[in-house]
Write a protein that holds these residues in place. Structure first.
Motif, PDB file in Angstrom:
ATOM      1  N   LEU A  42       0.828  -1.214   0.000  1.00  0.00           N
ATOM      2  CA  LEU A  42       0.000   0.000   0.000  1.00  0.00           C
ATOM      3  C   LEU A  42       0.860   1.261   0.000  1.00  0.00           C
ATOM      4  N   ALA A  43       2.076   1.161   0.551  1.00  0.00           N
ATOM      5  CA  ALA A  43       2.966   2.325   0.556  1.00  0.00           C
ATOM      6  C   ALA A  43       3.657   2.507  -0.782  1.00  0.00           C
ATOM      7  N   ALA A  44       4.070   1.409  -1.406  1.00  0.00           N
ATOM      8  CA  ALA A  44       4.849   1.496  -2.638  1.00  0.00           C
ATOM      9  C   ALA A  44       3.997   1.375  -3.890  1.00  0.00           C
ATOM     10  N   GLY A  45       2.768   0.896  -3.747  1.00  0.00           N
ATOM     11  CA  GLY A  45       1.911   0.686  -4.909  1.00  0.00           C
ATOM     12  C   GLY A  45       0.614   1.458  -4.803  1.00  0.00           C
ATOM     13  N   THR A  46      -0.321   1.104  -5.692  1.00  0.00           N
ATOM     14  CA  THR A  46      -1.637   1.726  -5.713  1.00  0.00           C
ATOM     15  C   THR A  46      -2.694   0.664  -5.436  1.00  0.00           C
ATOM     16  N   GLY A  47      -3.432   0.852  -4.361  1.00  0.00           N
ATOM     17  CA  GLY A  47      -4.488  -0.093  -4.025  1.00  0.00           C
ATOM     18  C   GLY A  47      -5.825   0.349  -4.589  1.00  0.00           C
ATOM     19  N   TYR A  48      -6.631  -0.624  -4.979  1.00  0.00           N
ATOM     20  CA  TYR A  48      -7.993  -0.378  -5.452  1.00  0.00           C
ATOM     21  C   TYR A  48      -8.937  -1.251  -4.643  1.00  0.00           C
ATOM     22  N   GLY A  49     -10.086  -0.697  -4.267  1.00  0.00           N
ATOM     23  CA  GLY A  49     -11.007  -1.473  -3.466  1.00  0.00           C
ATOM     24  C   GLY A  49     -12.449  -1.066  -3.665  1.00  0.00           C
ATOM     25  N   ILE A  50     -13.329  -1.976  -3.282  1.00  0.00           N
ATOM     26  CA  ILE A  50     -14.774  -1.733  -3.262  1.00  0.00           C
ATOM     27  C   ILE A  50     -15.235  -1.964  -1.834  1.00  0.00           C
ATOM     28  N   ASP A  51     -15.839  -0.959  -1.243  1.00  0.00           N
ATOM     29  CA  ASP A  51     -16.308  -1.084   0.130  1.00  0.00           C
ATOM     30  C   ASP A  51     -17.503  -2.029   0.209  1.00  0.00           C
ATOM     31  N   SER A  52     -17.559  -2.773   1.309  1.00  0.00           N
ATOM     32  CA  SER A  52     -18.679  -3.685   1.511  1.00  0.00           C
ATOM     33  C   SER A  52     -19.975  -2.895   1.682  1.00  0.00           C
ATOM     34  N   PRO A  53     -21.056  -3.319   1.052  1.00  0.00           N
ATOM     35  CA  PRO A  53     -22.313  -2.569   1.161  1.00  0.00           C
ATOM     36  C   PRO A  53     -22.888  -2.529   2.574  1.00  0.00           C
ATOM     37  N   ASP A  54     -22.439  -3.453   3.439  1.00  0.00           N
ATOM     38  CA  ASP A  54     -22.939  -3.416   4.819  1.00  0.00           C
ATOM     39  C   ASP A  54     -22.113  -2.490   5.708  1.00  0.00           C
ATOM     40  N   GLY A  55     -21.138  -1.805   5.083  1.00  0.00           N
ATOM     41  CA  GLY A  55     -20.323  -0.858   5.832  1.00  0.00           C
ATOM     42  C   GLY A  55     -19.223  -1.478   6.644  1.00  0.00           C
ATOM     43  N   LEU A  88      23.906   0.311  -1.257  1.00  0.00           N
ATOM     44  CA  LEU A  88      22.609   0.552  -1.871  1.00  0.00           C
ATOM     45  C   LEU A  88      22.714   0.932  -3.347  1.00  0.00           C
ATOM     46  N   GLN A  89      23.599   1.824  -3.695  1.00  0.00           N
ATOM     47  CA  GLN A  89      23.680   2.270  -5.086  1.00  0.00           C
ATOM     48  C   GLN A  89      24.084   1.128  -6.020  1.00  0.00           C
ATOM     49  N   GLU A  90      25.001   0.274  -5.579  1.00  0.00           N
ATOM     50  CA  GLU A  90      25.396  -0.851  -6.427  1.00  0.00           C
ATOM     51  C   GLU A  90      24.272  -1.892  -6.508  1.00  0.00           C
ATOM     52  N   VAL A  91      23.546  -2.085  -5.409  1.00  0.00           N
ATOM     53  CA  VAL A  91      22.392  -2.988  -5.436  1.00  0.00           C
ATOM     54  C   VAL A  91      21.343  -2.476  -6.412  1.00  0.00           C
ATOM     55  N   LEU A  92      21.064  -1.186  -6.380  1.00  0.00           N
ATOM     56  CA  LEU A  92      20.098  -0.600  -7.311  1.00  0.00           C
ATOM     57  C   LEU A  92      20.554  -0.757  -8.759  1.00  0.00           C
ATOM     58  N   ARG A  93      21.844  -0.555  -9.009  1.00  0.00           N
ATOM     59  CA  ARG A  93      22.364  -0.707 -10.362  1.00  0.00           C
ATOM     60  C   ARG A  93      22.208  -2.146 -10.849  1.00  0.00           C
ATOM     61  N   THR A 109      13.574   1.370  -7.849  1.00  0.00           N
ATOM     62  CA  THR A 109      14.101   2.138  -6.724  1.00  0.00           C
ATOM     63  C   THR A 109      13.099   2.310  -5.577  1.00  0.00           C
ATOM     64  N   PRO A 110      11.810   2.664  -5.844  1.00  0.00           N
ATOM     65  CA  PRO A 110      10.879   2.849  -4.725  1.00  0.00           C
ATOM     66  C   PRO A 110      10.697   1.600  -3.858  1.00  0.00           C
ATOM     67  N   LEU A 111      10.840   0.425  -4.460  1.00  0.00           N
ATOM     68  CA  LEU A 111      10.723  -0.813  -3.682  1.00  0.00           C
ATOM     69  C   LEU A 111      12.045  -1.195  -3.022  1.00  0.00           C
ATOM     70  N   ILE A 112      13.120  -1.186  -3.796  1.00  0.00           N
ATOM     71  CA  ILE A 112      14.399  -1.654  -3.279  1.00  0.00           C
ATOM     72  C   ILE A 112      14.889  -0.785  -2.122  1.00  0.00           C
ATOM     73  N   THR A 113      14.651   0.512  -2.197  1.00  0.00           N
ATOM     74  CA  THR A 113      15.102   1.387  -1.105  1.00  0.00           C
ATOM     75  C   THR A 113      14.309   1.157   0.178  1.00  0.00           C
ATOM     76  N   ARG A 114      13.168   0.488   0.087  1.00  0.00           N
ATOM     77  CA  ARG A 114      12.397   0.158   1.285  1.00  0.00           C
ATOM     78  C   ARG A 114      12.861  -1.158   1.918  1.00  0.00           C
ATOM     79  N   LEU A 115      13.717  -1.906   1.233  1.00  0.00           N
ATOM     80  CA  LEU A 115      14.118  -3.218   1.739  1.00  0.00           C
ATOM     81  C   LEU A 115      14.802  -3.172   3.104  1.00  0.00           C
ATOM     82  N   PRO A 116      15.727  -2.250   3.362  1.00  0.00           N
ATOM     83  CA  PRO A 116      16.389  -2.273   4.670  1.00  0.00           C
ATOM     84  C   PRO A 116      15.416  -2.161   5.849  1.00  0.00           C
ATOM     85  N   ALA A 117      14.339  -1.401   5.679  1.00  0.00           N
ATOM     86  CA  ALA A 117      13.358  -1.270   6.755  1.00  0.00           C
ATOM     87  C   ALA A 117      12.345  -2.409   6.731  1.00  0.00           C
TER      88      ALA A 117
END
Length: 287
Positions: free
Chosen positions: A44-57, A156-161, A172-180
């Protein structure tokens, strides 16, 4: 009270964010999947989530996450529909929305046997298969003598390369999140140069190995063995079935086959990058 197909088709599709994490985990549990809150947080932090809320709330009726690697590729995962409304066209509608939002961007996903017909109907084609294996690593079959050490911030820079070279696109947006995100991050080195890297991240009672990027099978094996030595949890990973030598070695060390899923793509003939050096993905969420 049952909801008519017409009413289901009128429920709006919205973007998800980190505030929806628990609802996504609840929906995973609803379908018999692990809750995987740690993985949901990354997606959810690195990507885009899509959802449909349940009609019962109460929570979500359906959801999925799209991780973009720029105009060259986006990966779809965690496609889930509440069991009470399964097989009523909800998943197809959500996927059509994702396809429309993607435009000309190629899409890839891992499909279970149950989900594959849905994706084929949306223009996806099978280009390969991946096998999930899981178990306690026994070290019965030794790993090759490749030098592996914990990664440092200076790597990090060599890993990204290296990742860009082998994956074929900028992650980069995913790989830089790997250490955490990961509990353990290892690099393989030879003559001062990084020849591979791998992470082990916590998921329920296991450590998932991924990504696993390496110059060759021997390097991949050494990275896995180093990660296994750092944890007392069972390991789980998803390996392209073309990497038979690695899969046989993992099974010889106590990891059992769990499921085999289809790797599928839409709007492109195949995945970018070098499959001979790409052994396991960061995350897999087959639908």
């Amino acid at each position: 009270m049952p909801i008519s197909p017409t009413a289901l088709a009128q429920l709006p599709i919205r973007r998800l964010d980190s505030a929806d994490l628990l609802a996504c985990a609840d929906l995973s549990e609803n379908r018999g999947w692990p809750r995987e809150e740690h993985k949901w947080g990354l997606l959810l932090a690195a990507g885009t989530g899509y959802g449909i809320d349940s009609p019962d709330g109460e929570g979500l009726l359906a959801c999925c996450v799209v991780t973009s690697y720029g105009p060259g590729l986006a990966a779809i995962g965690m496609v889930l529909v509440d069991g009470r409304h399964a097989r009523q066209g909800v998943g197809r509608r959500l996927m059509r929305h994702v396809v429309e939002q993607a435009g000309d961007t190629p899409l890839t996903l891992h499909a279970t046997p149950n989900g594959q017909p849905l994706y084929e109907g949306l223009g996806f084609t099978e280009i390969g298969r991946a096998e999930m294996v899981k178990g306690r690593f026994s070290a019965t079959v030794p790993a090759p003598g490749v030098t592996v050490r914990p990664a440092t911030a200076e790597d990090l820079q060599e890993v990204l390369r290296l990742d860009h070279e082998i994956f074929g696109l900028d992650r980069t947006p995913l790989i830089t999140r790997l250490p955490a995100f990961a509990d353990h991050l290892r690099v393989a080195v030879e003559d001062g140069a990084i020849t591979g890297f791998a992470a082990a991240w916590p998921n329920m009672d296991t450590h998932v190995v991924g990504p696993l990027i390496a110059r060759d099978t021997a390097t991949a094996q050494a990275l896995v063995a180093s990660l296994a030595a750092a944890t007392d949890r069972p390991l789980r990973t998803d390996v392209d079935v073309r990497h038979t030598e690695l899969l046989d070695w993992l099974k010889g060390n106590g990891l059992d086959p769990i499921i085999e899923n289809a790797v599928m793509i839409r709007s492109a003939p195949g995945l970018p990058g070098d499959i001979s050096r790409r052994f396991a993905p960061l995350t897999v969420a087959a639908g």
